[in-house]
Enzyme design. Sequence first.
Site, short mmCIF file in Angstrom:
data_model
loop_
_atom_site.label_atom_id
_atom_site.label_comp_id
_atom_site.label_asym_id
_atom_site.label_seq_id
_atom_site.Cartn_x
_atom_site.Cartn_y
_atom_site.Cartn_z
CG ASN A 258 -3.10 4.00 0.67
OD1 ASN A 258 -4.54 3.92 0.86
ND2 ASN A 258 -2.65 2.63 0.55
CG HIS B 3 -2.38 -0.55 -3.59
ND1 HIS B 3 -2.55 0.81 -3.35
CD2 HIS B 3 -2.72 -1.16 -2.60
CE1 HIS B 3 -3.11 0.83 -1.93
NE2 HIS B 3 -3.04 -0.25 -1.64
CB SER C 91 -0.73 0.09 1.23
OG SER C 91 -0.25 -0.49 2.33
CD GLU D 288 -3.07 3.38 -6.38
OE1 GLU D 288 -3.10 4.83 -6.18
OE2 GLU D 288 -2.55 2.95 -5.28
N1 3HC Z 1 -17.31 -8.21 0.07
C1 3HC Z 1 -18.17 -8.36 -0.85
N2 3HC Z 1 -19.16 -7.37 -1.17
C2 3HC Z 1 -19.28 -6.55 -0.08
C3 3HC Z 1 -18.37 -6.20 1.13
C4 3HC Z 1 -17.40 -7.29 1.19
N3 3HC Z 1 -16.33 -7.11 2.26
N4 3HC Z 1 -18.58 -5.11 1.78
C5 3HC Z 1 -19.71 -4.77 0.96
N5 3HC Z 1 -20.25 -5.35 -0.15
C6 3HC Z 1 -21.01 -5.15 -1.02
C7 3HC Z 1 -22.61 -5.59 -0.36
O1 3HC Z 1 -22.85 -6.89 -0.39
C8 3HC Z 1 -23.40 -4.79 -1.02
O2 3HC Z 1 -23.85 -5.03 -2.24
P1 3HC Z 1 -25.33 -5.20 -2.88
O3 3HC Z 1 -26.01 -3.91 -2.57
O4 3HC Z 1 -25.35 -5.84 -4.03
O5 3HC Z 1 -25.85 -6.42 -1.70
C9 3HC Z 1 -22.51 -3.34 -1.37
O6 3HC Z 1 -21.25 -3.73 -1.28
C10 3HC Z 1 -22.91 -2.32 -0.43
O7 3HC Z 1 -22.80 -2.84 0.98
P2 3HC Z 1 -23.39 -2.24 2.23
O8 3HC Z 1 -24.74 -1.78 1.78
O9 3HC Z 1 -23.34 -3.40 3.12
O10 3HC Z 1 -22.56 -0.93 2.70
P3 3HC Z 1 -22.25 0.31 2.04
O11 3HC Z 1 -23.42 0.86 1.25
O12 3HC Z 1 -21.53 1.35 3.12
O13 3HC Z 1 -20.98 0.00 1.22
C11 3HC Z 1 -18.78 -0.08 0.76
C12 3HC Z 1 -19.82 -0.78 1.45
C13 3HC Z 1 -18.86 -0.44 -0.63
C14 3HC Z 1 -17.51 -0.74 1.44
C15 3HC Z 1 -18.86 1.41 1.21
O14 3HC Z 1 -18.97 1.78 2.12
C16 3HC Z 1 -17.55 2.12 0.43
O15 3HC Z 1 -17.39 2.46 -0.88
N6 3HC Z 1 -16.57 2.59 1.34
C17 3HC Z 1 -15.28 3.18 0.87
C18 3HC Z 1 -14.46 1.89 0.75
C19 3HC Z 1 -13.13 2.72 0.43
O16 3HC Z 1 -12.77 3.97 0.24
N7 3HC Z 1 -11.98 1.66 0.40
C20 3HC Z 1 -10.74 2.03 -0.02
C21 3HC Z 1 -10.00 2.08 1.31
S1 3HC Z 1 -8.10 2.37 1.04
C22 3HC Z 1 -7.26 0.87 0.77
O17 3HC Z 1 -8.19 -0.21 0.42
C23 3HC Z 1 -6.15 0.84 0.49
C24 3HC Z 1 -5.29 0.06 1.15
O18 3HC Z 1 -3.97 0.05 1.11
C25 3HC Z 1 -5.26 0.64 2.52
#
Ligand code: 3HC
Length: 286
Positions: free
Chosen positions: A187, A137, A116, A149
């Site tokens: 990030n 990534h 990351s 990425e």
């Molecule tokens: N696995 C599979 N599907 C998942 C999941 C998981 N872990 N978490 C959520 N989902 C799916 C759900 O099944 C749902 O699908 P559906 O509507 O078809 O049933 C959909 O995603 C929406 O989920 P929820 O309704 O439970 O919750 P949200 O509407 O809050 O969506 C989220 C969840 C998509 C994770 C949303 O909150 C989001 O986009 N969050 C931001 C995530 C983000 O920014 N990630 C990047 C982090 S930085 C990173 O990863 C880099 C690393 O190096 C640190």
Amino acid sequence: MKAGVIGAGTMGRGIAEVLLASGFEVVLVDRSPELAEKGRESIRKSLQRGVDKGRIAETKMDEMLGKLKVGADFTAVADASVALEAVYENMEVKRAVLDAVSSVVSSTALIGSNTSSLSVTGMSSSVKNPGRFLGVHFFNPVPVMKLVEIIPGEKTLPEYVEKARDLAVQMGKTPVVVKESPGFIVNRLLCPLMNEAAYLVSEGVASPEDIDTAMKLGANHPIGPLALADLVGIDVLYAIMETLHEELGGEANPDLAAKYRPCPLLKEMMDRGELGRKTGRGFFSY
Ligand code: 3HC
């Protein structure tokens, strides 16, 4: 098509699941059979949710799980054409894994690190034939997030950048190629936001609930920065901020170093074992 994924934590499991969905046979390896088995169980649960929601057929889930092997033996990835490393974000740990993996796979297999923020060129000195090694990534949750990425190191051959792009597309993702630089794009932008939100909490400016509400309703973010920190993991966020702090700032650039200083509250939370969703408690309880 066979892929090896090394590291069965949150990211490794997610990457393995998406590879299975894209038609790959997958070997998921971790340092103990128990950890690897936990990864398989988590993938099974995630696929079962897809079945329950009508996204995939039960027969498809069984077919995918039939193509998944898990274990603690690195040599099981020997005949993979792609090996993706997703172990703990620590240079020495990653180097040791990359050394072992690049010694067993074929000399033309693509080797990617899901780092990351660490230096791809720094890691590449441990990779046999480093021309086929680069950063690949993914984002959490991997089955949902569309971006990958791609970070070539100094030694990466252009044909492997293309192979990594093709792999990302095959996995249903959109690739962007990024020059090697701490934190890459996402990030570098997102972690200081989460870190600053932690400072707001520690300064008592607003409650975690209100900070997240403000960013959801005032900036249209899907979840607030503190819920996101809990999703990413407080320890992962801290490690990335330390890398940004040291590599963009360091002693030579005290102003930049201050800008990326990890919030001390994150360290306190780590000491209390409050790592976010994975331990049931972070800024919020789960
Ligand atoms: N696995 C599979 N599907 C998942 C999941 C998981 N872990 N978490 C959520 N989902 C799916 C759900 O099944 C749902 O699908 P559906 O509507 O078809 O049933 C959909 O995603 C929406 O989920 P929820 O309704 O439970 O919750 P949200 O509407 O809050 O969506 C989220 C969840 C998509 C994770 C949303 O909150 C989001 O986009 N969050 C931001 C995530 C983000 O920014 N990630 C990047 C982090 S930085 C990173 O990863 C880099 C690393 O190096 C640190």
